[in-house]
Write a protein that holds these residues in place. Structure first.
Motif, PDB file in Angstrom:
ATOM      1  N   PHE A 184      40.873  28.440   7.057  1.00 49.76           N
ATOM      2  CA  PHE A 184      42.059  28.937   7.759  1.00 49.76           C
ATOM      3  C   PHE A 184      43.304  28.896   6.871  1.00 49.76           C
ATOM      4  CE2 PHE A 184      39.356  27.781  11.383  1.00 49.76           C
ATOM      5  CZ  PHE A 184      39.463  28.935  12.149  1.00 49.76           C
ATOM      6  N   ILE A 185      43.222  28.198   5.748  1.00 48.07           N
ATOM      7  CA  ILE A 185      44.364  28.168   4.829  1.00 48.07           C
ATOM      8  C   ILE A 185      44.620  29.555   4.250  1.00 48.07           C
ATOM      9  CG2 ILE A 185      45.244  27.181   2.681  1.00 48.07           C
ATOM     10  CD1 ILE A 185      43.628  24.692   3.227  1.00 48.07           C
ATOM     11  N   HIS A 186      43.549  30.316   4.028  1.00 46.51           N
ATOM     12  CA  HIS A 186      43.695  31.621   3.378  1.00 46.51           C
ATOM     13  C   HIS A 186      44.503  32.617   4.217  1.00 46.51           C
ATOM     14  CE1 HIS A 186      43.091  34.921   0.784  1.00 46.51           C
ATOM     15  NE2 HIS A 186      42.013  35.423   1.345  1.00 46.51           N
ATOM     16  N   PRO A 187      44.144  32.861   5.491  1.00 46.14           N
ATOM     17  CA  PRO A 187      44.982  33.784   6.267  1.00 46.14           C
ATOM     18  C   PRO A 187      46.416  33.300   6.426  1.00 46.14           C
ATOM     19  CG  PRO A 187      43.350  32.701   7.669  1.00 46.14           C
ATOM     20  CD  PRO A 187      42.969  32.419   6.265  1.00 46.14           C
ATOM     21  N   LEU A 188      46.616  31.974   6.514  1.00 52.50           N
ATOM     22  CA  LEU A 188      47.971  31.438   6.592  1.00 52.50           C
ATOM     23  C   LEU A 188      48.729  31.717   5.296  1.00 52.50           C
ATOM     24  CD1 LEU A 188      50.130  29.766   8.040  1.00 52.50           C
ATOM     25  CD2 LEU A 188      49.055  27.707   7.087  1.00 52.50           C
ATOM     26  N   PRO A 196      31.464  47.595  10.030  1.00 49.75           N
ATOM     27  CA  PRO A 196      32.597  48.545  10.040  1.00 49.75           C
ATOM     28  C   PRO A 196      33.758  48.126  10.922  1.00 49.75           C
ATOM     29  CG  PRO A 196      30.508  49.714  10.243  1.00 49.75           C
ATOM     30  CD  PRO A 196      30.212  48.259  10.396  1.00 49.75           C
ATOM     31  N   TRP A 197      33.511  47.272  11.937  1.00 43.77           N
ATOM     32  CA  TRP A 197      34.605  46.815  12.782  1.00 43.77           C
ATOM     33  C   TRP A 197      35.619  46.028  11.977  1.00 43.77           C
ATOM     34  CZ3 TRP A 197      35.324  48.874  17.362  1.00 43.77           C
ATOM     35  CH2 TRP A 197      34.238  49.427  18.039  1.00 43.77           C
ATOM     36  N   ASN A 198      35.138  45.285  11.003  1.00 38.46           N
ATOM     37  CA  ASN A 198      36.061  44.549  10.144  1.00 38.46           C
ATOM     38  C   ASN A 198      36.874  45.514   9.290  1.00 38.46           C
ATOM     39  OD1 ASN A 198      37.292  42.318   9.051  1.00 38.46           O
ATOM     40  ND2 ASN A 198      35.667  41.862   7.603  1.00 38.46           N
ATOM     41  N   GLY A 199      36.237  46.571   8.816  1.00 42.94           N
ATOM     42  CA  GLY A 199      36.968  47.576   8.052  1.00 42.94           C
ATOM     43  C   GLY A 199      38.031  48.269   8.882  1.00 42.94           C
ATOM     44  N   LEU A 200      37.728  48.497  10.154  1.00 43.11           N
ATOM     45  CA  LEU A 200      38.713  49.126  11.037  1.00 43.11           C
ATOM     46  C   LEU A 200      39.924  48.217  11.240  1.00 43.11           C
ATOM     47  CD1 LEU A 200      36.326  50.658  13.728  1.00 43.11           C
ATOM     48  CD2 LEU A 200      37.595  51.882  11.955  1.00 43.11           C
ATOM     49  N   ILE A 201      39.701  46.895  11.236  1.00 36.77           N
ATOM     50  CA  ILE A 201      40.824  45.964  11.343  1.00 36.77           C
ATOM     51  C   ILE A 201      41.722  46.082  10.118  1.00 36.77           C
ATOM     52  CG2 ILE A 201      41.451  43.516  11.406  1.00 36.77           C
ATOM     53  CD1 ILE A 201      38.940  43.014  13.034  1.00 36.77           C
ATOM     54  N   PHE A 202      41.094  46.212   8.938  1.00 35.23           N
ATOM     55  CA  PHE A 202      41.864  46.380   7.711  1.00 35.23           C
ATOM     56  C   PHE A 202      42.653  47.694   7.731  1.00 35.23           C
ATOM     57  CE2 PHE A 202      39.518  42.937   5.787  1.00 35.23           C
ATOM     58  CZ  PHE A 202      40.335  42.504   4.760  1.00 35.23           C
ATOM     59  N   ASP A 203      42.021  48.753   8.213  1.00 37.48           N
ATOM     60  CA  ASP A 203      42.616  50.086   8.131  1.00 37.48           C
ATOM     61  C   ASP A 203      43.472  50.440   9.338  1.00 37.48           C
ATOM     62  OD1 ASP A 203      41.387  50.545   5.690  1.00 37.48           O
ATOM     63  OD2 ASP A 203      39.593  51.411   6.610  1.00 37.48           O
ATOM     64  N   LEU A 257      47.911  44.057   3.069  1.00 37.69           N
ATOM     65  CA  LEU A 257      47.806  42.598   3.072  1.00 37.69           C
ATOM     66  C   LEU A 257      48.139  42.030   4.446  1.00 37.69           C
ATOM     67  CD1 LEU A 257      49.355  41.463  -0.347  1.00 37.69           C
ATOM     68  CD2 LEU A 257      47.009  41.150   0.418  1.00 37.69           C
ATOM     69  N   ARG A 258      49.182  42.570   5.059  1.00 40.32           N
ATOM     70  CA  ARG A 258      49.559  42.117   6.394  1.00 40.32           C
ATOM     71  C   ARG A 258      48.435  42.391   7.394  1.00 40.32           C
ATOM     72  NH1 ARG A 258      52.197  45.163   9.779  1.00 40.32           N
ATOM     73  NH2 ARG A 258      53.004  46.489   8.108  1.00 40.32           N
ATOM     74  N   ALA A 259      47.767  43.537   7.249  1.00 42.16           N
ATOM     75  CA  ALA A 259      46.664  43.872   8.149  1.00 42.16           C
ATOM     76  C   ALA A 259      45.450  42.980   7.912  1.00 42.16           C
ATOM     77  CB  ALA A 259      46.272  45.336   7.965  1.00 42.16           C
ATOM     78  N   SER A 260      45.316  42.444   6.705  1.00 41.95           N
ATOM     79  CA  SER A 260      44.135  41.625   6.394  1.00 41.95           C
ATOM     80  C   SER A 260      44.186  40.246   7.027  1.00 41.95           C
ATOM     81  CB  SER A 260      43.990  41.479   4.874  1.00 41.95           C
ATOM     82  OG  SER A 260      45.009  40.639   4.334  1.00 41.95           O
ATOM     83  N   VAL A 261      45.370  39.797   7.449  1.00 40.39           N
ATOM     84  CA  VAL A 261      45.502  38.451   8.007  1.00 40.39           C
ATOM     85  C   VAL A 261      44.609  38.276   9.222  1.00 40.39           C
ATOM     86  CG1 VAL A 261      47.093  36.821   9.096  1.00 40.39           C
ATOM     87  CG2 VAL A 261      47.832  38.140   7.106  1.00 40.39           C
ATOM     88  N   LEU A 262      44.619  39.263  10.119  1.00 40.01           N
ATOM     89  CA  LEU A 262      43.797  39.168  11.328  1.00 40.01           C
ATOM     90  C   LEU A 262      42.317  39.110  10.988  1.00 40.01           C
ATOM     91  CD1 LEU A 262      43.518  39.176  14.393  1.00 40.01           C
ATOM     92  CD2 LEU A 262      43.610  41.682  14.326  1.00 40.01           C
ATOM     93  N   SER A 263      41.882  39.920  10.037  1.00 41.02           N
ATOM     94  CA  SER A 263      40.472  39.926   9.638  1.00 41.02           C
ATOM     95  C   SER A 263      40.050  38.582   9.052  1.00 41.02           C
ATOM     96  CB  SER A 263      40.217  41.042   8.618  1.00 41.02           C
ATOM     97  OG  SER A 263      38.933  40.926   8.057  1.00 41.02           O
ATOM     98  N   LEU A 264      40.879  38.040   8.166  1.00 35.38           N
ATOM     99  CA  LEU A 264      40.556  36.759   7.541  1.00 35.38           C
ATOM    100  C   LEU A 264      40.502  35.644   8.581  1.00 35.38           C
ATOM    101  CD1 LEU A 264      42.909  37.075   4.433  1.00 35.38           C
ATOM    102  CD2 LEU A 264      40.432  37.395   4.468  1.00 35.38           C
ATOM    103  N   PHE A 265      41.428  35.670   9.538  1.00 36.56           N
ATOM    104  CA  PHE A 265      41.457  34.639  10.584  1.00 36.56           C
ATOM    105  C   PHE A 265      40.236  34.752  11.500  1.00 36.56           C
ATOM    106  CE2 PHE A 265      42.552  33.447  14.947  1.00 36.56           C
ATOM    107  CZ  PHE A 265      42.881  32.114  14.768  1.00 36.56           C
TER     108      PHE A 265
END
Length: 355
Positions: A332-336, A199-206, A224-232
């Motif tokens: 790391f290409i994906h979050p970039l 759930p911590w990852n979900g909280l990063i998204f939300d 999408l902007r919020a997902s960058v941190l999670s993906l990284f």
């Protein structure tokens, strides 16, 4: 959908139950049916996340974490076997009893009360629904293919670690059965924590929910902007996990176990959450299933790695682990890519506002 899930899973469990030494080949189709039925069951339940509005990513990752924690069941089986409650091979006439208990049922009043807590129509309307993109357009997008690479390389790392787990412990403990058993128990116990980590990852998204967005910014763009941190963070966790797995230190494996369960929870939960926010909801099931299928095909490379370890490397997986760690850097290409995509959308919005 639920009927097909139950049919596949029930058939697989029955085939597993009736497999014997003479019918050991039943285990192959049994595991395939159980995996297919289990994934379809998970996929069906993940779509319930859209009913929770601003907390949908947290709910989706919680579902994934619960599924991941279920793997700790093997610890229960292991302890029962060591206690002599599950003998192997089974003696003649051996039977297993069934303990029945009364299940808790909800009254009509409770169901009605809980139904009143469902999202309102206004909350459901806030969910971004992009019906303009077709499935073909989604499959051609860079976001889809970079996300597939992001998932595939890290999934390969986890499968390779699980596949070499017991030989790794045997090598680090010099074959000491008590040490192998202790570290195996520790690894199994950490699997229970998956439901707490996901759930911590979900909280990063939300985390962007409820915050004012930039002028003209859509909710999907904010997600999408919020997902960058999670993906990284997920990619960074996997690199740290892989580096620790490369180091032949027995005490360090406790920390490796913790990193493995955290990263696996972030990986599977983040995969579903990203697909949910990046693509139209009408394609969620198709894209989620396709990503899992293609990443599983990529994960077949683990068998080539096993052959390399058992052959030319004489049982030492160090060079394979180093190679896989370098491969993970591609994640790391994906979050970039997502970050550049969001910046491009912001630039287009600024140009449109000034013209």
């Amino acid at each position: 959908m639920y009927i097909s899930n139950r049919t596949l899973y029930t058939t697989g469990t029955l085939m597993m139950a009736f497999s014997t030494a003479a019918l050991s080949n039943l285990m192959f189709p049994a595991l395939a049916l159980m995996a297919s039925g289990g994934n379809m069951f998970l996929l069906t339940n993940l779509q319930l996340g859209i009913l929770f509005g601003s907390h949908r990513s947290t709910v989706i990752t919680l579902y994934n974490g619960s599924i991941g924690s279920s793997s700790a069941l093997f610890l229960v089986i292991k302890l029962l076997h060591e206690a002599g409650k599950i003998p192997h091979p089974l003696p003649d006439g051996y039977t297993c009893g069934i303990t029945c208990s009364k299940s808790k049922t909800l009254s009509l009043e409770q169901i009605t009360a809980e139904g009143n807590n469902q999202p309102t129509t206004e909350e459901v309307k806030d969910i971004p629904v992009d019906q303009e993109k077709s499935l073909h357009e989604c499959l051609k997008s860079r976001l889809f293919w970079w996300h597939l690479l992001w998932l595939s390389v890290m999934l390969l790392r986890h499968y390779l670690y699980i596949g070499t787990f017991n030989p790794m412990l045997q090598r680090l403990t010099d074959g000491d059965p008590s040490l192998v058993s202790r570290y195996t128990d520790a690894f199994a116990i950490t699997q229970l924590c998956g439901v707490l980590c996901a759930p911590w990852n979900g909280l990063i998204f939300d985390r962007n929910k409820g915050k004012p967005s930039a002028e003209g910014e859509s909710e999907q763009e904010a997600d999408l902007r919020a997902s960058v941190l999670s993906l990284f963070l997920t990619a960074l966790q996997c690199v740290l996990f892989s580096v620790c797995a490369c180091i032949p230190s027995l005490p360090l494996q406790y920390f490796t176990f913790v990193l493995e369960v955290i990263n696996r929870s972030f990986l599977f939960g983040g995969n579903a959450a990203f697909i949910n926010v990046a693509f139209p909801l009408c394609h969620f099931a198709k894209l989620y299933g396709l990503v899992l299928a293609l990443s599983s095909v990529f994960s077949l490379l683990q068998y080539a790695c096993f052959a390399l370890v058992n052959g030319p490397l004489h049982g030492d997986p160090l060079y394979v682990n180093i190679g896989v760690t370098l491969l993970i850097l591609l994640a790391f290409i994906h979050p970039l890519s997502v970050f550049l995509h969001c910046r491009s959308l912001a630039s287009q919005r600024a140009i449109s506002a000034s013209s």
